[in-house]
Design an enzyme around this catalytic site. Structure first.
Site, PDB file in Angstrom:
ATOM      1  NE  ARG A   1      47.098  60.483 123.286  1.00 14.64           N
ATOM      2  CZ  ARG A   1      47.674  59.218 122.993  1.00 14.64           C
ATOM      3  NH1 ARG A   1      47.430  58.465 122.030  1.00 14.64           N
ATOM      4  NH2 ARG A   1      48.622  59.144 123.633  1.00 14.64           N
TER       5      ARG A   1
ATOM      6  CB  CYS B   1      44.416  51.833 124.201  1.00 15.35           C
ATOM      7  SG  CYS B   1      46.218  51.580 123.599  1.00 15.35           S
TER       8      CYS B   1
ATOM      9  CG  ASP C   1      55.704  54.178 120.195  1.00 15.09           C
ATOM     10  OD1 ASP C   1      56.234  55.019 121.275  1.00 15.09           O
ATOM     11  OD2 ASP C   1      55.185  53.336 120.485  1.00 15.09           O
TER      12      ASP C   1
ATOM     13  CE  LYS D   1      53.050  60.377 122.908  1.00 12.93           C
ATOM     14  NZ  LYS D   1      52.808  59.566 123.620  1.00 12.93           N
ATOM     15  CG  ASN D   2      56.299  58.766 124.379  1.00 10.10           C
ATOM     16  OD1 ASN D   2      55.175  59.476 124.937  1.00 10.10           O
ATOM     17  ND2 ASN D   2      56.376  58.030 123.737  1.00 10.10           N
TER      18      ASN D   2
ATOM     19  NE  ARG E   1      49.806  51.007 126.349  1.00  6.23           N
ATOM     20  CZ  ARG E   1      50.229  52.239 125.887  1.00  6.23           C
ATOM     21  NH1 ARG E   1      49.256  52.685 125.181  1.00  6.23           N
ATOM     22  NH2 ARG E   1      51.341  52.909 126.102  1.00  6.23           N
TER      23      ARG E   1
HETATM   24  C1  EPZ Z   1      55.602  53.895 126.624  1.00  4.49           C
HETATM   25  O1  EPZ Z   1      54.371  53.341 127.060  1.00  4.49           O
HETATM   26  C2  EPZ Z   1      55.181  54.966 125.495  1.00  4.49           C
HETATM   27  N1  EPZ Z   1      54.446  55.996 125.912  1.00  4.49           N
HETATM   28  C3  EPZ Z   1      54.628  54.361 124.259  1.00  4.49           C
HETATM   29  O2  EPZ Z   1      54.467  55.223 123.188  1.00  4.49           O
HETATM   30  C4  EPZ Z   1      55.591  53.272 123.702  1.00  4.49           C
HETATM   31  O3  EPZ Z   1      54.903  52.379 123.009  1.00  4.49           O
HETATM   32  C5  EPZ Z   1      56.177  52.464 125.045  1.00  4.49           C
HETATM   33  O4  EPZ Z   1      56.711  53.036 126.003  1.00  4.49           O
HETATM   34  C6  EPZ Z   1      57.038  51.136 124.528  1.00  4.49           C
HETATM   35  O5  EPZ Z   1      58.055  51.934 123.927  1.00  4.49           O
HETATM   36  C7  EPZ Z   1      54.863  57.072 126.845  1.00  4.49           C
HETATM   37  O6  EPZ Z   1      56.176  57.009 127.172  1.00  4.49           O
HETATM   38  C8  EPZ Z   1      53.919  57.929 127.300  1.00  4.49           C
HETATM   39  P1  EPZ Z   1      55.671  49.796 128.480  1.00  4.49           P
HETATM   40  P2  EPZ Z   1      54.500  52.499 128.352  1.00  4.49           P
HETATM   41  O7  EPZ Z   1      55.329  49.940 129.977  1.00  4.49           O
HETATM   42  O8  EPZ Z   1      55.189  53.058 129.420  1.00  4.49           O
HETATM   43  C9  EPZ Z   1      53.483  45.687 129.228  1.00  4.49           C
HETATM   44  C10 EPZ Z   1      53.323  56.352 121.720  1.00  4.49           C
HETATM   45  O9  EPZ Z   1      53.104  56.232 120.551  1.00  4.49           O
HETATM   46  N2  EPZ Z   1      53.418  46.231 130.462  1.00  4.49           N
HETATM   47  O10 EPZ Z   1      57.070  49.998 128.207  1.00  4.49           O
HETATM   48  O11 EPZ Z   1      52.937  52.384 128.568  1.00  4.49           O
HETATM   49  C11 EPZ Z   1      52.552  46.554 128.205  1.00  4.49           C
HETATM   50  O12 EPZ Z   1      51.152  45.998 128.133  1.00  4.49           O
HETATM   51  C12 EPZ Z   1      53.157  55.415 122.949  1.00  4.49           C
HETATM   52  O13 EPZ Z   1      54.003  57.496 121.909  1.00  4.49           O
HETATM   53  C13 EPZ Z   1      52.869  45.244 131.483  1.00  4.49           C
HETATM   54  O14 EPZ Z   1      52.407  43.997 131.056  1.00  4.49           O
HETATM   55  O15 EPZ Z   1      54.953  51.177 127.831  1.00  4.49           O
HETATM   56  C14 EPZ Z   1      53.436  46.334 126.936  1.00  4.49           C
HETATM   57  O16 EPZ Z   1      52.925  45.222 126.211  1.00  4.49           O
HETATM   58  C15 EPZ Z   1      52.334  54.239 122.638  1.00  4.49           C
HETATM   59  N3  EPZ Z   1      52.794  45.663 132.794  1.00  4.49           N
HETATM   60  C16 EPZ Z   1      54.870  46.484 127.280  1.00  4.49           C
HETATM   61  O17 EPZ Z   1      55.010  46.004 128.633  1.00  4.49           O
HETATM   62  C17 EPZ Z   1      52.824  46.777 133.338  1.00  4.49           C
HETATM   63  O18 EPZ Z   1      52.752  46.999 134.151  1.00  4.49           O
HETATM   64  C18 EPZ Z   1      55.550  47.635 127.202  1.00  4.49           C
HETATM   65  O19 EPZ Z   1      55.116  48.575 127.861  1.00  4.49           O
HETATM   66  C19 EPZ Z   1      53.708  47.727 132.298  1.00  4.49           C
HETATM   67  C20 EPZ Z   1      53.793  47.249 131.028  1.00  4.49           C
END
Ligand code: EPZ
Length: 420
Positions: free
Chosen positions: A399, A114, A307, A20-21, A119
């Site tokens: 999802r 969420c 995850d 998915k990701n 996020r």
């Molecule tokens: C991706 O989300 C995945 N989703 C998530 O999987 C996964 O948990 C995550 O990466 C971490 O591995 C997809 O790829 C669609 P991040 P993403 O930006 O890109 C903070 C699942 O279950 N952050 O690496 O949203 C954020 O709040 C999902 O399949 C900021 O503060 O994750 C988090 O605490 C859930 N500001 C951390 O960084 C930003 O602009 C990691 O988020 C961006 C992120």
């Protein structure tokens, strides 16, 4: 709703679905070219259906037959992603970079938080601003404009997956060179880089965390087979660790599962990698005893994937020892852990750390899925419960899992589903 009769060891072989990701950003990046892009081994999950709907709303042609997606963005006409759509799927924020690059403007909304955390997308917006985009925040509505994005040097405060992906997609057609520092190094980033290169992009350094992108004039459609979903694979291995038994997983490269496999070995599982290397390898696992306690810190790749935190925690709820899970990626990802109490689990929270004292068997429970991976964790716990559990799910599992009930039944689990 799932009805799970527990205490049935799992046996058998399963090929995991596509990731998915990895698919979601590749669907977004197809906006950067005209002509037909083919993405294969695509899971039939609701996030993919929703992203396809968004692309159609923007004027793309999208066909999804079996596991093959055909996307043609020649007729791209829209630049607005509605608040309703953004509210349904956070990953719609991955359209920011490609739409800005291709159409010079995007109107969208903050995706909002969420259950697992606030996020924010500030890193996404900061890197696009550094590339010359003007981004107006009008009460939560984001209006971004850029005649032509320009190369820049940008250091991410945290190796965010989504922000790295947006920056890569924006930089591919930008003028000049973009240097991105402290990038995410998840396998999905590696896959997006090779996908972009197959479209004609000039990208290097992704394995080091410092990525250089030399902007090009034009990108071309491509044809790509998506890698297997490492989180799905980890979920099914965890299910067999909780229920006991012997299973074999195919369709995913064991190289992207180093930390989860290490944790399973510490729990006492026998792991055997056989056949070819890479995605053709077979991952065999046998669990003949109660999982021993483990200590796990989640973290950005190559750390232990957040995850898989809740499903591995559910295994340990039915383990033989004491375990400690520290969640370092999200500030609120223990909701599922707390819902394991419905199965008699002994879980206590201490800020960013959960302490679990294993009990076996767990008791049958009634629970509702809090989110995608949390839902899988409740199913894993139910497999180790002595009786019939009922898990209601308002669509979270679909999802990210094509058909988790079918797959677990294939491994011998006693799971019934009905639409209620
Ligand atoms: C991706 O989300 C995945 N989703 C998530 O999987 C996964 O948990 C995550 O990466 C971490 O591995 C997809 O790829 C669609 P991040 P993403 O930006 O890109 C903070 C699942 O279950 N952050 O690496 O949203 C954020 O709040 C999902 O399949 C900021 O503060 O994750 C988090 O605490 C859930 N500001 C951390 O960084 C930003 O602009 C990691 O988020 C961006 C992120």
């Amino acid at each position: 709703m799932f009805k799970v009769q527990g205490l049935k060891p799992l046996h058998g072989k399963i090929k995991v679905q596509g990731a998915k990701n990895a698919v979601l950003p590749m669907m977004a990046v197809s906006l950067l070219t005209e002509g037909r892009t083919e993405i294969r081994n695509v899971p039939r999950i609701s996030d993919v259906f929703l992203m396809a709907e968004i692309l159609r709303d923007l004027g793309c042609q999208v066909m999804f037959q079996d596991d093959v997606l055909e996307i043609d963005a020649s007729g791209l006409s829209g630049t607005v992603i509605s608040e309703k759509t953004v509210g349904k799927m956070r990953s719609s924020s991955l359209l920011l970079g490609p739409l800005l690059s291709r159409a010079g403007e995007v109107t969208t909304w903050y995706p909002g938080g969420c259950v697992i955390g606030k996020r924010p997308i500030d890193f996404h917006l900061d890197v696009l601003r550094a590339m010359g985009a003007e981004i107006l925040d009008d009460g939560g509505m984001l209006i971004a404009k850029a005649k032509k994005l320009c190369g820049t040097t940008f250091r991410f405060p945290y190796p965010s997956v989504g922000a790295t992906e947006n920056a890569l997609m924006a930089a591919a057609l930008a003028s000049g060179t973009t240097k991105l520092l402290n990038c995410a190094r998840e396998p999905e980033i590696m896959e997006l880089c090779s996908f972009l290169r197959s479209m004609g992009a000039k990208i290097s350094g992704e394995r080091t965390g410092t990525i250089t992108v030399d902007g090009v004039e034009k990108l071309f459609p491509t044809d790509h087979v998506t890698a297997g979903d490492r989180i799905c694979a980890g979920t099914y291995l965890a299910a067999a660790a909780a229920a006991g038994g012997e299973i074999e997983i195919t369709g995913v490269d064991p190289v992207v599962l180093v930390e989860p496999l290490k944790a399973l070995r510490k729990m006492g599982a026998g792991i055997r990698i056989s056949g070819a290397t890479g995605p053709k390898a077979r991952i065999g696992m046998v669990m003949e005893r109660r999982p021993a306690g483990v200590e796990i810190d989640t973290g950005p790749y190559p750390g232990f994937p957040t995850d898989l935190q809740s499903v591995f925690l559910a295994v340990e709820a039915a383990g033989s020892g004491e375990s400690r899970f520290k969640e370092t990626v999200y500030e609120a990802r223990f909701e599922a852990a707390m819902r394991l109490a419905a199965f008699g689990a002994d879980v206590s929270l201490h800020k960013d750390t959960a302490i679990i004292r294993g009990r076996y068997p767990l008791v049958p429970g009634i629970a509702e899925t809090p989110d995608l991976r949390g839902g899988a964790a409740l199913l894993v716990a139910a497999l180790a419960a002595d009786g019939l559990s009922v898990i209601s799910d308002s669509g979270h599992l679909k999802r990210g899992y094509e058909d988790i009930g079918r797959d677990l039944r294939k491994l011998g689990a006693d799971i019934e589903e009905d639409e209620l």
